[in-house]
Design a protein around this motif. Structure first.
Motif, PDB file in Angstrom:
ATOM      1  N   GLU A   1      10.300  12.849  -7.045  1.00 28.15           N
ATOM      2  CA  GLU A   1       9.892  14.211  -6.666  1.00 28.15           C
ATOM      3  C   GLU A   1       8.390  14.417  -6.867  1.00 28.15           C
ATOM      4  O   GLU A   1       7.738  15.084  -6.061  1.00 28.15           O
ATOM      5  N   TYR A   2       7.836  13.840  -7.917  1.00 31.09           N
ATOM      6  CA  TYR A   2       6.393  13.936  -8.174  1.00 31.09           C
ATOM      7  C   TYR A   2       5.621  13.308  -7.013  1.00 31.09           C
ATOM      8  O   TYR A   2       4.606  13.838  -6.574  1.00 31.09           O
ATOM      9  N   ASP A   3       6.124  12.178  -6.518  1.00 28.35           N
ATOM     10  CA  ASP A   3       5.488  11.543  -5.355  1.00 28.35           C
ATOM     11  C   ASP A   3       5.371  12.529  -4.191  1.00 28.35           C
ATOM     12  O   ASP A   3       4.356  12.551  -3.493  1.00 28.35           O
ATOM     13  N   HIS A   4       6.410  13.346  -3.977  1.00 29.31           N
ATOM     14  CA  HIS A   4       6.375  14.315  -2.873  1.00 29.31           C
ATOM     15  C   HIS A   4       5.183  15.257  -2.980  1.00 29.31           C
ATOM     16  O   HIS A   4       4.557  15.566  -1.974  1.00 29.31           O
ATOM     17  N   ILE A   5       4.861  15.727  -4.180  1.00 32.61           N
ATOM     18  CA  ILE A   5       3.738  16.668  -4.301  1.00 32.61           C
ATOM     19  C   ILE A   5       2.389  15.949  -4.258  1.00 32.61           C
ATOM     20  O   ILE A   5       1.352  16.578  -4.134  1.00 32.61           O
ATOM     21  N   GLU A   6       2.445  14.611  -4.297  1.00 33.67           N
ATOM     22  CA  GLU A   6       1.236  13.792  -4.136  1.00 33.67           C
ATOM     23  C   GLU A   6       1.084  13.301  -2.694  1.00 33.67           C
ATOM     24  O   GLU A   6       0.149  12.566  -2.374  1.00 33.67           O
ATOM     25  N   GLY A   7       2.054  13.644  -1.826  1.00 33.70           N
ATOM     26  CA  GLY A   7       2.005  13.209  -0.435  1.00 33.70           C
ATOM     27  C   GLY A   7       2.502  11.788  -0.221  1.00 33.70           C
ATOM     28  O   GLY A   7       2.134  11.124   0.746  1.00 33.70           O
ATOM     29  N   VAL A   8       3.366  11.328  -1.136  1.00 31.78           N
ATOM     30  CA  VAL A   8       3.888   9.952  -1.081  1.00 31.78           C
ATOM     31  C   VAL A   8       5.400  10.004  -0.854  1.00 31.78           C
ATOM     32  O   VAL A   8       6.101  10.805  -1.483  1.00 31.78           O
ATOM     33  N   LEU A   9       5.901   9.156   0.034  1.00 31.30           N
ATOM     34  CA  LEU A   9       7.333   9.036   0.292  1.00 31.30           C
ATOM     35  C   LEU A   9       7.824   7.689  -0.221  1.00 31.30           C
ATOM     36  O   LEU A   9       7.046   6.745  -0.328  1.00 31.30           O
ATOM     37  N   PHE A  10       9.121   7.580  -0.513  1.00 28.19           N
ATOM     38  CA  PHE A  10       9.623   6.306  -1.046  1.00 28.19           C
ATOM     39  C   PHE A  10       9.418   5.165  -0.063  1.00 28.19           C
ATOM     40  O   PHE A  10       9.252   4.009  -0.458  1.00 28.19           O
ATOM     41  N   THR A  11       9.344   5.472   1.229  1.00 29.53           N
ATOM     42  CA  THR A  11       9.118   4.428   2.230  1.00 29.53           C
ATOM     43  C   THR A  11       7.712   3.825   2.103  1.00 29.53           C
ATOM     44  O   THR A  11       7.473   2.714   2.568  1.00 29.53           O
TER      45      THR A  11
END
Length: 188
Positions: free
Chosen positions: A143-153
């Motif tokens: 979820e933190y990645d999402h607010i950094e503009g990062v996706l699991f892909t």
């Protein structure tokens, strides 16, 4: 209120989100709506960019995982994270198959450190600094990645990304199976 989930291809998912000023929005109402949206989509985490808001907020609820045998106790893992900052991550990298409400139908192995320490504000704007490990840490990292503009892909190898290119393009066009309401990227 249940929001539609923004899917792969929307620029909001690739943008670093902005901090929330206290009093600028009703974070308690937004958190309630985000928990409702997440539950209706059978998710365990949801970040504000996934509902089209480029703000640094996400919610988690690991209780659906609590039924799984041998898993850690997730019954009390229901939290709101506002303006979070991961202070450190360490431990063995471990692989787990992740999925994402914004990328329906795709699940892939992602390697992440097993522990983290995070500073965040809750829905009452009370500051916390806590350590998490295992599945709790993984949910927070995703979820933190999402607010950094990062996706699991983004963690996948170039080869794996090439294999998924067609499926990802189809998601962008709405050609995907999601049993929840989705919001497609605006056409250019």
């Amino acid at each position: 209120m249940i929001y539609p989930i923004v899917v792969y291809g929307d620029p909001v998912l690739k943008k670093e989100a902005q901090d929330i000023e206290e009093g600028s929005i009703d974070v308690k109402k937004l958190a309630e709506d985000m928990f409702e949206t997440m539950a209706s989509a059978s998710g365990i985490g949801l970040a504000a960019p996934q509902i089209g808001m480029s703000i640094r907020m996400f919610v988690v609820d690991g209780s659906p995982l609590d039924d799984e045998e041998g898993e850690e106790d997730m019954s009390d893992f229901r939290k709101v994270f506002i303006n979070p900052e991961i202070l450190w991550e360490d431990g063995e990298e471990w692989v787990f198959t992740e999925g994402c409400l914004s990328i329906p139908g795709i699940r892939e192995d992602v390697s992440r450190p097993e522990r983290l320490r995070i500073n965040y504000l809750d829905e009452n704007f009370k500051e916390h600094e806590e350590e998490f490990d295992g599945m709790k840490a993984r949910i927070i990292q995703h979820e933190y990645d999402h607010i950094e503009g990062v996706l699991f892909t983004d963690y996948l190898t170039p080869f794996k990304k090439r294999i998924l290119k067609g499926k990802l393009a189809n998601i962008t066009k709405g050609k995907c199976d999601a049993d929840y309401k989705i919001k497609l990227p605006k056409k250019k």
